[in-house]
Enzyme design. Structure first.
Site, PDB file in Angstrom:
ATOM      1  N   ASP A  49     -87.364  35.629 -29.190  1.00 58.90           N
ATOM      2  CA  ASP A  49     -87.752  35.284 -27.537  1.00 58.90           C
ATOM      3  C   ASP A  49     -89.256  35.710 -27.427  1.00 58.90           C
ATOM      4  OD1 ASP A  49     -85.432  34.310 -26.680  1.00 58.90           O
ATOM      5  OD2 ASP A  49     -84.733  36.512 -26.131  1.00 58.90           O
ATOM      6  N   GLU A 123     -92.338  36.469 -16.269  1.00 60.12           N
ATOM      7  CA  GLU A 123     -92.757  37.009 -15.065  1.00 60.12           C
ATOM      8  C   GLU A 123     -94.283  37.731 -15.111  1.00 60.12           C
ATOM      9  OE1 GLU A 123     -92.463  39.732 -18.270  1.00 60.12           O
ATOM     10  OE2 GLU A 123     -90.428  38.816 -17.298  1.00 60.12           O
ATOM     11  N   ASP A 152     -93.030  52.128  -9.010  1.00 63.20           N
ATOM     12  CA  ASP A 152     -93.556  52.278 -10.152  1.00 63.20           C
ATOM     13  C   ASP A 152     -94.350  51.175 -10.465  1.00 63.20           C
ATOM     14  OD1 ASP A 152     -93.002  54.913 -10.638  1.00 63.20           O
ATOM     15  OD2 ASP A 152     -91.201  54.187 -11.971  1.00 63.20           O
ATOM     16  N   THR A 163     -83.495  36.696 -16.236  1.00 62.44           N
ATOM     17  CA  THR A 163     -82.338  37.610 -16.990  1.00 62.44           C
ATOM     18  C   THR A 163     -83.206  38.526 -18.128  1.00 62.44           C
ATOM     19  OG1 THR A 163     -82.367  35.864 -18.679  1.00 62.44           O
ATOM     20  CG2 THR A 163     -80.818  35.998 -17.084  1.00 62.44           C
ATOM     21  N   ASN A 166     -86.690  41.398 -15.146  1.00 58.96           N
ATOM     22  CA  ASN A 166     -86.331  41.378 -13.870  1.00 58.96           C
ATOM     23  C   ASN A 166     -84.856  41.909 -13.567  1.00 58.96           C
ATOM     24  OD1 ASN A 166     -86.221  40.200 -11.044  1.00 58.96           O
ATOM     25  ND2 ASN A 166     -84.544  39.130 -11.888  1.00 58.96           N
TER      26      ASN A 166
END
Length: 263
Positions: A49, A123, A152, A163, A166
């Site tokens: 990935d 993200e 934080d 997935t 997040n």
């Protein structure tokens, strides 16, 4: 070298520098004709990935429209990849289902006044740099919704990225094509009961760092980090859609749905 059948789209081959990916690339290189990425109509990516994200970011930074990418997993998780199987690659590419992924754009302004812009496919996250809790002001479409969030960090995730980090931060899984983004706090301290929000993907999110000298914060767009930020603005960039290709029986939308029932 065995040439691809006439009429097939021009294909480029890219691979992660890991041993398994290099070995697989060597095997494929001797079996089909390949061209440079700039000349290709489809890109075949070998790796995990992380390498897929790297490949997509390279295309976003290049000239012209990004090419569709068919990934084969030679990494660890491979959520964005298909199964590594070199047999029948022509047929797999012909049958592959396309999925459009719209990246976010992060515009980060540092405490030094400099501005940095970077795309994010999964993200954008803000993270405290020291032991001091981060304090952030959260604005949605020019309206302050949280005057002070002690945490934080916080992240904004796309459906494709929902997935990943997040989900680990207890954020919601968003179906592909849902036209939503997730705004998810990371270890929130105050307000104690705020666990995030699901927003239309047209939403503009702004995050202002309170006390940046005492409580420094970094901003990360996928794998690109900017240290010591004062403000971060995040929005979808619909001018730069990406296309991922998947085997019909192993499609991205089905995987995202399945994640909601994973033990």
């Amino acid at each position: 070298m065995i040439a691809s059948p006439e009429g097939h789209q021009r294909r480029a081959l890219v691979a992660s520098p890991t041993g398994p990916a290099r070995d697989a690339a060597h095997a494929l290189a001797s079996a089909w004709d390949w061209c440079a990425v700039e000349e290709a109509e489809i890109v075949v990516a070998l790796g995990g990935d992380g390498f897929m994200l790297q490949t997509l970011h390279t295309m976003l930074a290049g000239r012209g429209a990004p090419r569709p990418v068919f990934g084969m997993n030679l990494g660890t998780v491979g959520f964005l990849m298909n199964e590594w199987r070199p047999q029948g690659l022509d047929e797999r590419l012909a049958r592959a289902r396309p999925f459009q992924v719209t990246p976010l754009t992060m515009t980060a302004t540092g405490v030094d006044g400099r501005t940095h812009t970077s795309p994010a496919i999964n993200e954008v996250s803000l993270l405290r740099e020291t032991r001091q809790t981060a304090k952030l002001e959260v604005t949605v479409n020019d309206r302050v919704v949280l005057p002070e969030l002690a945490c934080d960090g916080i992240l904004v995730a796309t459906p494709a990225g929902s997935t990943a980090y997040n989900l680990s931060a207890q954020g919601p899984i968003l179906p592909l094509g849902s036209a939503l983004i997730a705004l998810t706090p990371i270890s929130p301290f105050r307000p104690r009961r705020w666990r995030g929000a699901i927003l239309p993907d047209k939403t503009r999110v702004s995050l202002r760092v309170l006390e940046p000298d005492k409580r420094p914060v970094s901003a990360v767009a996928d794998q690109h980090e900017i240290r010591d930020v004062a403000r971060v603005d995040i929005a979808m960039d619909r001018t730069r859609e990406l296309t991922l290709l998947f085997d019909p029986e192993h499609a991205l939308d089905d995987r995202i749905t399945a994640e909601q029932f994973a033990a």
